[in-house]
Design an enzyme around this catalytic site. Structure first.
Site, PDB file in Angstrom:
ATOM      1  CG  ASN A  36      -1.929   1.457   1.369  1.00  0.00           C
ATOM      2  OD1 ASN A  36      -1.798   2.066   0.469  1.00  0.00           O
ATOM      3  ND2 ASN A  36      -2.311   1.469   2.536  1.00  0.00           N
ATOM      4  CG  LEU A  37       3.103   2.050  -3.438  1.00  0.00           C
ATOM      5  CD1 LEU A  37       3.674   2.469  -4.487  1.00  0.00           C
ATOM      6  CD2 LEU A  37       4.271   1.219  -2.577  1.00  0.00           C
ATOM      7  CE  LYS A  38      -0.140   3.383   4.766  1.00  0.00           C
ATOM      8  NZ  LYS A  38      -0.448   3.460   6.007  1.00  0.00           N
ATOM      9  CG  HIS A  46      -6.181   1.527   4.521  1.00  0.00           C
ATOM     10  ND1 HIS A  46      -6.069   2.218   5.287  1.00  0.00           N
ATOM     11  CD2 HIS A  46      -5.324   0.540   4.543  1.00  0.00           C
ATOM     12  CE1 HIS A  46      -4.780   2.260   5.861  1.00  0.00           C
ATOM     13  NE2 HIS A  46      -4.379   1.034   5.513  1.00  0.00           N
ATOM     14  CD  GLU A  70      -3.748  -3.120   6.785  1.00  0.00           C
ATOM     15  OE1 GLU A  70      -2.804  -3.116   6.412  1.00  0.00           O
ATOM     16  OE2 GLU A  70      -4.777  -1.971   6.344  1.00  0.00           O
ATOM     17  N   GLY A 106       1.655   1.788  10.920  1.00  0.00           N
ATOM     18  CA  GLY A 106       2.662   3.050  10.798  1.00  0.00           C
ATOM     19  C   GLY A 106       3.394   3.259  12.035  1.00  0.00           C
ATOM     20  CB  SER A 130       4.219  -2.216  12.238  1.00  0.00           C
ATOM     21  OG  SER A 130       3.805  -0.930  12.358  1.00  0.00           O
TER      22      SER A 130
HETATM   23  C1  PEP Z   1      -1.241   0.042   6.171  1.00  0.00           C
HETATM   24  O1  PEP Z   1      -1.508   1.121   6.272  1.00  0.00           O
HETATM   25  O2  PEP Z   1      -1.962  -0.870   5.231  1.00  0.00           O
HETATM   26  C2  PEP Z   1      -0.186  -0.450   6.632  1.00  0.00           C
HETATM   27  C3  PEP Z   1      -0.052  -1.927   6.881  1.00  0.00           C
HETATM   28  O3  PEP Z   1       0.838   0.329   7.275  1.00  0.00           O
HETATM   29  P1  PEP Z   1       2.281   0.101   7.785  1.00  0.00           P
HETATM   30  O4  PEP Z   1       2.918  -1.104   7.206  1.00  0.00           O
HETATM   31  O5  PEP Z   1       2.889   1.134   7.549  1.00  0.00           O
HETATM   32  O6  PEP Z   1       1.859  -0.060   9.282  1.00  0.00           O
END
Ligand code: PEP
Length: 225
Positions: free
Chosen positions: A6-8, A86, A152, A158, A188
């Protein structure tokens, strides 16, 4: 194992072109199990050894929906994989009825759906994670054949601190008691914890945010798999 990135709201058209080339070259062959969700402006019409997905879409072909992207625009890029639910989009106001409309639209298109669920830290601390996730799952058809569910926990996203393996195991087992969709963990995930997360029996893959934004780092995670 499914590896989703997920490059957001990261990467320009140019930096994503470099990213995609590096990632694609690093994958030995066309790999359906690697999915990248770039920002819309960076989507590429090139062919890669991974699948490009859409971080978001509006549940319509096209129309008067200012600022939105409909299926007609996704079809130009041959996108058939979408992310829905999400926590960062829920936080922007996407509520259960809207998520259901997106889900039903994606089903009508036959798209592959990665449907994200997860609780906040207060829900986690007061021990009502399972009830909370049950409510989120009640919004969608768990029998949809092209469904993948990503668990998640918001409190792990994050932060650099993944949920503990025992907790992830308990929750993924709980979700798999309700459906047979493949299950991802996200929150994470990085090079130091991928081995233990991958080893969880009911874990079919990972959704990676921060640690996927650099193609080399994401490749390292995939290669450990
Ligand atoms: C996400 O936002 O889908 C995610 C898993 O982020 P991160 O890996 O940075 O926790």
């Amino acid at each position: 194992m499914i590896y989703a990135a997920n490059l957001k709201c990261n990467h320009t058209k140019k930096s994503y072109a470099d990213y995609a080339k590096k990632l694609s070259n690093g994958l030995s062959q066309n790999s359906n199990s690697v999915i990248v969700f770039p920002p819309f402006t960076a989507l590429s019409e090139d062919k890669f050894n991974f699948t490009q997905g859409a971080q978001n879409f509006y549940p319509a072909q096209n129309g008067s929906y200012t600022g939105e992207i409909g299926s007609q625009m996704l079809e130009e890029f041959e996108i058939t994989t979408v992310m829905i639910g999400h926590s960062e989009r829920r936080a922007l106001g996407e509520d259960e009825p809207f998520l259901k409309a997106k889900f039903d639209y994606a089903v009508s298109k036959g798209w592959d759906i990665i449907y994200c669920i997860g609780e906040d830290d207060i829900t986690h601390m007061n021990g009502s994670t399972k009830e909370f996730l049950s409510d989120q799952l009640a919004n969608i058809d768990l029998n949809y054949e092209n469904l993948v569910i990503a668990y998640e926990p918001i409190w792990a996203i994050g932060t650099g601190n993944s949920a503990k393996v025992e907790f992830i195991t308990e929750i993924l087992d709980f979700i798999s008691s309700k459906c047979s969709a493949p299950l991802l963990y996200g929150g994470s995930v990085n090079i130091t914890n991928i081995d233990e997360i991958k080893a969880i029996k009911s874990c079919d893959g990972v959704l990676v945010g921060t640690a996927s934004w650099d193609a080399d780092k994401f490749l390292e995670i995939i290669k450990k798999g």
